[in-house]
Design an enzyme around this catalytic site. Structure first.
Site, short mmCIF file in Angstrom:
data_model
loop_
_atom_site.label_atom_id
_atom_site.label_comp_id
_atom_site.label_asym_id
_atom_site.label_seq_id
_atom_site.Cartn_x
_atom_site.Cartn_y
_atom_site.Cartn_z
N PRO A 1 37.36 35.86 40.32
CA PRO A 1 37.44 36.98 39.35
C PRO A 1 37.00 38.30 39.99
O PRO A 1 36.03 38.35 40.73
CB PRO A 1 36.47 36.57 38.25
CG PRO A 1 36.29 35.09 38.42
CD PRO A 1 36.44 34.82 39.87
N GLU A 2 37.76 39.36 39.70
CA GLU A 2 37.44 40.70 40.19
C GLU A 2 37.16 41.59 38.98
O GLU A 2 37.00 41.09 37.87
CB GLU A 2 38.60 41.22 41.05
CG GLU A 2 38.96 40.25 42.19
CD GLU A 2 40.12 40.72 43.06
OE1 GLU A 2 40.34 41.93 43.15
OE2 GLU A 2 40.80 39.87 43.64
#
Ligand SMILES: [Zn+2]
Length: 295
Positions: free
Chosen positions: A2-3
């Site tokens: 996840p960013e």
């Protein structure tokens, strides 16, 4: 992994159910994902009220304020409750490779998380940290520790403090390949491998171009590109390639709009040339050899 857009989507999804709610219990199923002894985390958290849910870079952040003393009725076992008011601070959740932060309300029809590592109980439901690979990390930071930690991260790319001039100036001080520079959380917070490739393509800059060789117009293009790819991905609920889910357990939709990432051999959306994948620093980068000429 996840960013920024995925963390932002999760934070927005948790605001409704969690903001203002009081933590009634904490169950640590896998202590290896918690920094420090689980009992310290329990004493800090249980009793607190969640003042806000946000993120810093790729990390989810719950701002906590002490609540009234005395145990509420927790759905968790007595050993997982605490009777203090909790402690002011921030709960910082790094989702690692495969972490999910899921809200589970009563009567939730979605199947229960298969790899719960930690549960936080509220009167209206549970916040479950799910992580099959357990590279994630959960820690409680006092206000002073929070400020010190936050200072180690670069500017938030969607904030006003992130400017084209500031970006170009920071780039000019490094000879790192551009993609590696973008992944360094001390330079810009929240950009990971997917959005680094996407931003480089949109800015027409090769991922291996040394950062200090990005000229001023290139820096301005990169600044616009970073904000565009991150902002669009937030609107689409993030990119689900494998593990990422929203707080409600849904997939994002930005994976249907990727320009180059994961599209090796497919046509460039700008010029039609085949997208190329290269591996450096142990990570894949995707680019168009015609739109992004090599350094
Ligand atoms: Zn192209």
């Amino acid at each position: 992994m996840p960013e920024l857009p995925e963390a932002e989507t999760i934070a927005r999804g948790l605001m409704g159910p969690v903001r203002g709610a009081r933590i009634l219990g904490l169950e640590v199923i896998h202590p290896d994902i918690v920094e420090g002894p689980p009992e310290s985390l329990r004493q800090a958290l249980v009793g607190c009220r969640v003042a806000a849910v946000s993120r810093r870079g790729k990390n989810l952040v719950l701002a906590l304020v002490p609540g009234p003393a005395g145990a509420g009725s927790s759905p968790l076992e007595p050993k997982d409750r605490a009777t203090g008011p909790g402690q002011e601070g921030h709960l910082v959740v790094n989702l690692g490779m495969s972490g999910r932060l899921l809200w589970r309300g009563p009567g939730d029809l979605a199947p229960p998380p298969t790899h719960p590592a930690l549960r936080i109980a509220f009167a209206t439901g549970q916040l479950v940290y799910h992580d099959p690979r357990r590279f994630g990390r959960i820690r409680f930071l006092t206000p002073a520790a929070w400020r010190a930690w936050s200072r180690t991260l670069g500017p938030e790319p969607l904030s006003r403090s992130f400017t084209a001039a500031g970006l170009h100036e920071a780039l000019s001080r490094s000879r790192s390949p551009l993609r590696s520079w973008l992944l360094d959380q001390r330079k810009v917070a929240g950009v990971g491998n997917i959005y680094a490739s996407e931003a480089c393509h949109l800015a027409r800059l090769h991922p291996r171009l040394p950062a200090n060789r990005v000229d001023e117009p290139g820096g301005a293009r990169l600044h616009r590109a970073i904000r565009k790819v991150l902002g669009d991905a937030v609107e689409r609920g993030g990119t689900t390639l494998r593990d990422y889910r929203t707080a409600e357990g849904w997939e994002g939709t930005n994976q249907h709009h990727l320009r180059v990432y994961g599209r090796e051999g497919e046509p460039c959306p700008r010029c039609g040339e085949g997208i190329v994948r290269v591996v450096f620093s142990n990570r894949s980068a995707f680019f168009c050899p015609r739109c992004q000429p090599g350094p």
